[in-house]
Design a protein around this motif. Structure first.
Motif, PDB file in Angstrom:
ATOM      1  N   TYR A 164       7.626   5.825   1.784  1.00 40.61           N
ATOM      2  CA  TYR A 164       8.393   4.857   1.001  1.00 40.61           C
ATOM      3  C   TYR A 164       8.526   5.339  -0.433  1.00 40.61           C
ATOM      4  CZ  TYR A 164       4.299   2.986  -1.524  1.00 40.61           C
ATOM      5  OH  TYR A 164       3.209   2.848  -2.339  1.00 40.61           O
ATOM      6  N   VAL A 165       9.514   4.764  -1.124  1.00 44.35           N
ATOM      7  CA  VAL A 165       9.645   4.930  -2.568  1.00 44.35           C
ATOM      8  C   VAL A 165       9.799   3.540  -3.166  1.00 44.35           C
ATOM      9  CG1 VAL A 165      10.636   7.238  -2.558  1.00 44.35           C
ATOM     10  CG2 VAL A 165      12.135   5.263  -2.347  1.00 44.35           C
ATOM     11  N   ASP A 166       9.303   3.373  -4.374  1.00 41.71           N
ATOM     12  CA  ASP A 166       9.441   2.085  -5.052  1.00 41.71           C
ATOM     13  C   ASP A 166      10.897   1.883  -5.475  1.00 41.71           C
ATOM     14  OD1 ASP A 166       6.750   1.016  -5.068  1.00 41.71           O
ATOM     15  OD2 ASP A 166       6.235   2.661  -6.420  1.00 41.71           O
ATOM     16  N   GLY A 167      11.371   0.656  -5.335  1.00 41.49           N
ATOM     17  CA  GLY A 167      12.738   0.325  -5.694  1.00 41.49           C
ATOM     18  C   GLY A 167      13.547  -0.099  -4.487  1.00 41.49           C
ATOM     19  N   LYS A 168      14.751  -0.556  -4.748  1.00 40.46           N
ATOM     20  CA  LYS A 168      15.623  -1.018  -3.674  1.00 40.46           C
ATOM     21  C   LYS A 168      16.248   0.156  -2.932  1.00 40.46           C
ATOM     22  CE  LYS A 168      16.855  -5.499  -5.695  1.00 40.46           C
ATOM     23  NZ  LYS A 168      16.257  -6.242  -4.537  1.00 40.46           N
ATOM     24  N   CYS A 169      16.592  -0.065  -1.675  1.00 32.81           N
ATOM     25  CA  CYS A 169      17.292   0.945  -0.885  1.00 32.81           C
ATOM     26  C   CYS A 169      18.768   0.969  -1.267  1.00 32.81           C
ATOM     27  CB  CYS A 169      17.187   0.627   0.607  1.00 32.81           C
ATOM     28  SG  CYS A 169      15.507   0.667   1.275  1.00 32.81           S
TER      29      CYS A 169
ATOM     30  N   ILE B 155      11.756  -3.688   1.635  1.00 30.29           N
ATOM     31  CA  ILE B 155      10.810  -4.810   1.644  1.00 30.29           C
ATOM     32  C   ILE B 155      10.614  -5.304   0.219  1.00 30.29           C
ATOM     33  CG2 ILE B 155       8.442  -5.540   2.113  1.00 30.29           C
ATOM     34  CD1 ILE B 155       8.349  -3.555   4.398  1.00 30.29           C
ATOM     35  N   SER B 156      10.827  -6.591   0.018  1.00 27.38           N
ATOM     36  CA  SER B 156      10.557  -7.234  -1.267  1.00 27.38           C
ATOM     37  C   SER B 156       9.557  -8.344  -1.016  1.00 27.38           C
ATOM     38  CB  SER B 156      11.844  -7.816  -1.876  1.00 27.38           C
ATOM     39  OG  SER B 156      12.772  -6.794  -2.150  1.00 27.38           O
ATOM     40  N   SER B 157       8.386  -8.232  -1.619  1.00 24.17           N
ATOM     41  CA  SER B 157       7.330  -9.212  -1.383  1.00 24.17           C
ATOM     42  C   SER B 157       6.517  -9.404  -2.644  1.00 24.17           C
ATOM     43  CB  SER B 157       6.415  -8.751  -0.239  1.00 24.17           C
ATOM     44  OG  SER B 157       5.331  -9.644  -0.072  1.00 24.17           O
ATOM     45  N   SER B 158       6.155 -10.641  -2.922  1.00 24.95           N
ATOM     46  CA  SER B 158       5.303 -10.948  -4.076  1.00 24.95           C
ATOM     47  C   SER B 158       3.833 -11.013  -3.669  1.00 24.95           C
ATOM     48  CB  SER B 158       5.731 -12.291  -4.693  1.00 24.95           C
ATOM     49  OG  SER B 158       5.637 -13.332  -3.733  1.00 24.95           O
ATOM     50  N   GLN B 159       3.532 -10.589  -2.448  1.00 24.58           N
ATOM     51  CA  GLN B 159       2.160 -10.572  -1.963  1.00 24.58           C
ATOM     52  C   GLN B 159       1.849  -9.221  -1.323  1.00 24.58           C
ATOM     53  OE1 GLN B 159       0.918 -14.330   0.120  1.00 24.58           O
ATOM     54  NE2 GLN B 159       3.117 -14.758   0.093  1.00 24.58           N
ATOM     55  N   ASN B 160       0.562  -8.970  -1.132  1.00 27.05           N
ATOM     56  CA  ASN B 160       0.160  -7.780  -0.410  1.00 27.05           C
ATOM     57  C   ASN B 160       0.688  -7.854   1.029  1.00 27.05           C
ATOM     58  OD1 ASN B 160      -1.246  -7.179  -2.725  1.00 27.05           O
ATOM     59  ND2 ASN B 160      -3.253  -7.722  -1.883  1.00 27.05           N
ATOM     60  N   TYR B 161       0.997  -6.699   1.623  1.00 31.62           N
ATOM     61  CA  TYR B 161       1.504  -6.718   2.991  1.00 31.62           C
ATOM     62  C   TYR B 161       1.153  -5.432   3.727  1.00 31.62           C
ATOM     63  CZ  TYR B 161       5.367  -3.691   1.342  1.00 31.62           C
ATOM     64  OH  TYR B 161       6.099  -2.655   0.817  1.00 31.62           O
ATOM     65  N   GLU B 162       1.273  -5.473   5.034  1.00 32.01           N
ATOM     66  CA  GLU B 162       1.213  -4.288   5.883  1.00 32.01           C
ATOM     67  C   GLU B 162       2.547  -4.166   6.609  1.00 32.01           C
ATOM     68  OE1 GLU B 162      -2.366  -6.115   4.997  1.00 32.01           O
ATOM     69  OE2 GLU B 162      -1.300  -6.853   6.785  1.00 32.01           O
ATOM     70  N   ILE B 163       2.976  -2.937   6.867  1.00 33.77           N
ATOM     71  CA  ILE B 163       4.148  -2.761   7.723  1.00 33.77           C
ATOM     72  C   ILE B 163       3.676  -2.587   9.163  1.00 33.77           C
ATOM     73  CG2 ILE B 163       5.504  -1.704   5.884  1.00 33.77           C
ATOM     74  CD1 ILE B 163       5.182   0.973   7.590  1.00 33.77           C
TER      75      ILE B 163
ATOM     76  N   ASN C  85       5.500  -5.023 -11.451  1.00 34.09           N
ATOM     77  CA  ASN C  85       6.562  -4.150 -11.960  1.00 34.09           C
ATOM     78  C   ASN C  85       7.207  -3.309 -10.861  1.00 34.09           C
ATOM     79  OD1 ASN C  85       4.239  -2.627 -11.581  1.00 34.09           O
ATOM     80  ND2 ASN C  85       4.763  -1.165 -13.206  1.00 34.09           N
ATOM     81  N   LYS C  86       6.754  -3.485  -9.611  1.00 32.89           N
ATOM     82  CA  LYS C  86       7.321  -2.767  -8.466  1.00 32.89           C
ATOM     83  C   LYS C  86       7.493  -3.754  -7.317  1.00 32.89           C
ATOM     84  CE  LYS C  86       4.992   1.526  -9.815  1.00 32.89           C
ATOM     85  NZ  LYS C  86       3.983   2.545  -9.402  1.00 32.89           N
ATOM     86  N   PRO C  87       8.447  -4.676  -7.437  1.00 28.46           N
ATOM     87  CA  PRO C  87       8.562  -5.749  -6.437  1.00 28.46           C
ATOM     88  C   PRO C  87       9.202  -5.324  -5.121  1.00 28.46           C
ATOM     89  CG  PRO C  87      10.283  -5.962  -8.083  1.00 28.46           C
ATOM     90  CD  PRO C  87       9.399  -4.837  -8.545  1.00 28.46           C
ATOM     91  N   SER C  88       9.835  -4.162  -5.084  1.00 24.25           N
ATOM     92  CA  SER C  88      10.531  -3.735  -3.862  1.00 24.25           C
ATOM     93  C   SER C  88      10.152  -2.306  -3.504  1.00 24.25           C
ATOM     94  CB  SER C  88      12.053  -3.829  -4.043  1.00 24.25           C
ATOM     95  OG  SER C  88      12.455  -5.149  -4.320  1.00 24.25           O
TER      96      SER C  88
END
Length: 428
Positions: free
Chosen positions: A174-179, A145-153, A94-97
């Motif tokens: 960061y905040v959830d959602g698109k920039c 960042i839009s990712s369907s997997q776990n990630y590190e920056i 529910n938080k893809p970006s």
């Protein structure tokens, strides 16, 4: 909190999760990559090399706050890389970006490269990059960042071709959602990437509902249209003086063959001064006045008006919104809903085009100031005086100005008394 010192620019950011200001000695869980050449260094105050690196951090704006930087003195050589890696961001359907915010400082004639990216299953992808000298200031970067997997920056600092290439970072969040789009801002959640310049007399303010001055300024914002929405405005009551300016500066944009800046402005009040828009190179040089209006533009206090201008630039560039106080307190100017479109456009309204006025930088009614005219200092003997009252000499001088025809507005004159009758004065 960001407290400006010297010529450092402060911006209010939207704080989300994983916020890190590096005041924590453990770096909030960020780690140094073991497969790079050297490490990021936690620091207070200036770096050890002159003419590179910041004098302070972002969080406190003093020599006591911490930030991270790459030290590029010996034994570092050109191309050496330092990589910092975050903790793992867990994917939620529910938080893809996520919209990541961070500050960077890239000052020095040998400046290298800063990269921001993300890592999935050990594979690195750079999403954002900057190279070269951006001046002695903190600038905010934004990456989606839009990712369907776990990630590190990760953030990579790469040494340039000399020791004056210390790159610094601070305040990662960061905040959830698109920039939002580049340059876009409705001011509902802060200043976005806009900031108040320190090279002016006062600041733009983020307002809600009516301003504090009667008979000027909007009653509502443009976005929401009621008292809950926000906008930016200049407050022209005391202690602001006639002619004082406030400058709101955008983020840095890459060279473009055509952009269109659209926005809404509000100029209601009998003492409204100037709203100017300048386009300048990214470091603030070579300013060009590209849009300008003076005076009250509507007698309806609830009416927001639409403006736009086209921009073509072979260089990295910024936009500066400048509000200048008029003759009294009923001069609050407001702006809202700034958007940058990927196409060129004509100036709207047409009267805002500085080119529509013949020698627009020369014409002056002296209502606010001298409009850039200066007193000659080397080739005359005394100065012109700006006034809105009769001159002291009986039977000489005007009873009013020409612009408005009353004694409350301004003109310039010289007082011809006694010994001065044989002197000359020059205004250039």
């Amino acid at each position: 909190m960001c407290v400006p010192t010297q010529k450092i620019y402060c911006i209010t950011i939207i704080t989300g999760f994983l916020t890190c200001d590096f005041e924590d000695v453990n770096l909030c869980g960020y780690v140094q990559d073991q497969n790079d050449v050297f490490d990021w260094t936690r620091k207070t105050g200036s770096t050890g090399t002159t003419n590179t690196g910041p004098p302070t951090d972002v969080t406190y704006g003093t020599g006591y706050g911490n930030y991270l930087y790459i030290e590029t003195s010996s034994p570092r050589t050109k191309g050496d890389l330092a990589r910092l890696i975050s903790t793992t961001h867990t994917f939620e359907s529910n938080k893809p970006s996520q919209c990541w915010h961070f500050y960077y400082h890239m000052f020095g004639v040998n400046m290298g490269t800063l990269n921001f990216g993300y890592r999935v299953n050990g594979n690195n992808q750079v999403l954002w990059t900057r190279s070269g000298d951006y001046g002695d200031r903190w600038i905010q970067g934004v990456v989606e960042i839009s990712s369907s997997q776990n990630y590190e920056i990760f953030l990579e600092g790469i040494r340039g071709d000399g020791i004056r290439s210390d790159i610094s970072i601070d305040e990662i969040s960061y905040v959830d959602g698109k920039c939002p789009g580049a340059g876009e801002c409705n001011f509902e959640n802060g200043y976005c990437l806009y900031y108040n310049s320190l090279d002016d007399e006062f600041d733009w303010l983020r307002g809600q509902g009516s301003t504090t001055s009667a008979s000027t300024g909007p009653n509502t914002d443009h976005t929401v249209g009621d008292g809950t929405g926000y906008y930016m405005f200049i407050e022209t009551s005391s202690p602001q003086a006639t002619g004082d300016g406030a400058r709101l500066v955008s983020e840095i944009f890459d060279a473009t063959s055509g952009k269109c800046v659209t926005f809404w402005y509000h100029m209601f009040g009998l003492d409204i001064g100037y709203l100017n828009i300048y386009v300048a190179e990214y470091n603030g040089t070579n300013e060009v006045k590209s849009w300008a209006l003076y005076g009250q533009q509507s007698t309806d206090q609830d009416l927001w008006l639409s403006g736009q201008l086209g921009i073509v630039s072979p260089f990295k560039w910024i936009v500066i919104f400048e509000g200048i106080k008029g003759s009294d307190f009923r001069g609050d100017i407001a702006i809202d809903d700034i958007v940058f479109l990927d196409n060129d456009c004509q100036i709207q309204p047409a009267i805002a085009d500085p080119a529509n006025s013949i020698n627009s930088d020369i014409i002056c009614d002296f209502e606010i100031n001298f409009c850039g005219w200066k007193q000659e200092t080397a080739k005359d003997d005394f100065d012109w005086t700006r006034t809105n009252i009769e001159t002291p000499s009986l039977g000489s001088g005007p009873g009013s100005d020409h612009t408005t025809g009353n004694g409350k507005k301004c003109c310039i004159c010289f007082e011809n008394l006694g010994v001065r009758s044989k002197l000359k004065e020059r205004l250039t």
